[in-house]
Scaffold this motif. Structure first.
Motif, PDB file in Angstrom:
ATOM      1  N   LEU A  95      -8.027   2.815  -6.028  1.00 55.99           N
ATOM      2  CA  LEU A  95      -7.961   3.726  -4.993  1.00 55.99           C
ATOM      3  C   LEU A  95      -7.816   5.033  -5.118  1.00 55.99           C
ATOM      4  O   LEU A  95      -7.036   5.514  -6.156  1.00 55.99           O
TER       5      LEU A  95
ATOM      6  N   ASN B 258       0.828   5.166  -2.290  1.00 65.59           N
ATOM      7  CA  ASN B 258       0.577   6.454  -1.584  1.00 65.59           C
ATOM      8  C   ASN B 258      -0.537   6.188  -0.457  1.00 65.59           C
ATOM      9  O   ASN B 258      -1.066   7.068  -0.178  1.00 65.59           O
ATOM     10  N   VAL B 259      -0.864   5.082  -0.187  1.00 61.71           N
ATOM     11  CA  VAL B 259      -1.763   4.743   1.133  1.00 61.71           C
ATOM     12  C   VAL B 259      -0.469   4.640   2.337  1.00 61.71           C
ATOM     13  O   VAL B 259      -0.202   3.535   2.413  1.00 61.71           O
TER      14      VAL B 259
ATOM     15  N   ILE C 236      -2.875   1.961   6.794  1.00 61.09           N
ATOM     16  CA  ILE C 236      -4.039   1.089   6.628  1.00 61.09           C
ATOM     17  C   ILE C 236      -4.976   1.594   7.750  1.00 61.09           C
ATOM     18  O   ILE C 236      -4.779   0.861   8.756  1.00 61.09           O
TER      19      ILE C 236
ATOM     20  N   MET D 141       0.989  -1.059  -0.067  1.00 56.97           N
ATOM     21  CA  MET D 141      -0.065   0.008   0.095  1.00 56.97           C
ATOM     22  C   MET D 141       0.792   1.163   0.086  1.00 56.97           C
ATOM     23  O   MET D 141       0.361   2.317  -0.689  1.00 56.97           O
ATOM     24  N   LYS D 142       2.106   1.085   0.705  1.00 50.31           N
ATOM     25  CA  LYS D 142       2.866   2.373   0.967  1.00 50.31           C
ATOM     26  C   LYS D 142       3.342   2.847  -0.870  1.00 50.31           C
ATOM     27  O   LYS D 142       3.413   4.064  -0.869  1.00 50.31           O
TER      28      LYS D 142
ATOM     29  N   GLU E 146      -6.132   7.379  -3.486  1.00 51.94           N
ATOM     30  CA  GLU E 146      -4.779   7.522  -3.488  1.00 51.94           C
ATOM     31  C   GLU E 146      -3.807   7.424  -4.628  1.00 51.94           C
ATOM     32  O   GLU E 146      -2.741   7.921  -5.043  1.00 51.94           O
TER      33      GLU E 146
ATOM     34  N   ASN F 169      -9.840   0.710   4.955  1.00 49.68           N
ATOM     35  CA  ASN F 169      -8.866   0.383   3.963  1.00 49.68           C
ATOM     36  C   ASN F 169      -8.702  -1.261   4.594  1.00 49.68           C
ATOM     37  O   ASN F 169      -8.678  -2.142   3.430  1.00 49.68           O
TER      38      ASN F 169
END
Length: 364
Positions: free
Chosen positions: A323, A196-197, A200, A192-193, A325, A204
């Protein structure tokens, strides 16, 4: 004297009755010592695996040591593998080896039960919609059947599992699911990183891993393995799949860097390893940045193989799409529309395995 089933196996209704209705599965066929494959299992030539082609690809999916999972090199390897291959193998992942061994033993234990015991968990008799014993993939939709039996367990809660899952494998499977939880969260956090998330949160987390299903797969010895498949070409509908293989081998992945349509790479079993692959749901949520990749399993003429995948999924009621993001301020165009996850899964199960065509259901 009435002819034995092995003499009348050419009759489709006899085969359906024996394999599906009576719960014998392909294990029952295998134990009859058939000299040739029943015609219902003979796959079209295009779907058979040319082992010569498969072996020609000298590539292999990435193998990643997770012992220091905070190391930037490790996190980068995971994200790169998810982008380029959609598949990778991990070692030193934190799930104890004995937990893996116990779940493999429990899988054999379940499939060695008498047919009438396994039949109690078939569609007609199962005490719960979340517990299902079956064979092939979707027999009513397939023109040619796959050489595999399976037990599928949808996790709702510990209590529900304790009440309804088969006693032969329940404790071991629950322990395995519990022990993979931290690993799954770590992997999703890393993936996820890069999208750009940064964190969590509860929303999410529910979207990425709100539901889980575990399958116990059993591929018995097959006459004429070259004429059939253990599992046909497909990509998973999950967010992530965590796969435990035994030592037999037989899983093939569409090669990641070659343009040759027929280039497949074997995923050799490594002791203590787990195989991770990206599912369609994460391909959609990452707007195509991470790839779900076609894979298949060959049938084996001399050994019985088992595998245990955990499918980490959105909840059936979740709507999935790229998403926010990922699309972000860059103004990246969405490649996929918003779809109800249960509709997506129903579409997958309505047809035979057909490569990656399920994902078209979500494309604009």
């Amino acid at each position: 004297m009435a002819p034995s089933l092995s003499q009348t196996i050419t009759d489709p209704s006899d085969l359906t009755d024996f394999v599906i209705n009576k719960g014998n599965g392909v294990k029952g066929l295998s134990q009859m010592g058939l000299k040739s494959l029943p015609k219902q299992y003979i796959q079209p030539v295009a779907e058979r695996m040319s082992m010569n082609i498969a072996k020609m690809s000298e590539e292999s999916i990435p193998i990643i040591d997770m012992s220091n999972w905070e190391d930037p090199k490790v996190t980068e390897s995971i994200c790169n593998a998810a982008e380029k291959w959609g598949f990778f193998q991990i070692l030193n992942h934190g799930v104890p080896i004995e937990v893996l061994e116990h779940v493999k033993e429990a899988t054999h234990k379940f499939f060695e039960l008498p047919a009438e015991e396994k039949c109690k968990f078939s569609k007609e008799y199962s005490p719960s919609n979340n517990v299902r014993f079956g064979t092939s993939f979707s027999p009513e939709a397939e023109k040619a059947l796959e050489w595999k039996d399976w037990l599928s367990l949808f996790y709702v809660s510990e209590d529900e599992a304790s009440a309804h899952w088969p006693p032969a494998c329940k404790a071991e499977v629950l322990e395995y699911m519990k022990r993979t939880d931290i690993l799954i969260k770590r992997l999703l956090d890393i993936l996820m990183k890069r999208l750009n998330v940064t964190e969590i949160d509860k929303t999410n987390e529910a979207l990425l891993m709100g539901s889980k299903r575990i399958n116990l797969n059993y591929y018995p010895v097959c006459p004429n393995p070259e004429l059939t498949v253990g599992v046909g070409r497909h990509s998973d509908v999950s967010t992530l799949t965590v796969l435990l293989q035994d030592y037999i081998g037989g899983l093939y992945v569409r090669a990641g860097t070659t343009t040759d349509e027929d280039s497949w790479v074997h995923v050799p079993p490594l002791e203590g390893s787990l195989v991770i692959n990206i599912g369609d749901a994460l391909q959609i949520m990452s707007n195509g940045k991470y790839k779900s990749v076609e894979h298949r399993v060959v049938a084996n003429g001399s050994k019985t193989r088992i595998s245990v995948p955990i499918f980490v999924n959105p909840r059936p009621s979740d709507v999935i799409g790229p998403l926010p993001e990922v699309l972000g301020s860059s103004g990246e165009k969405a490649l996929y529309k918003q779809v109800l996850y249960s509709d997506y899964v129903k579409h997958f199960f309505r047809k035979a395995h057909d490569g990656k065509s399920t994902v078209d259901f979500a494309k604009f």
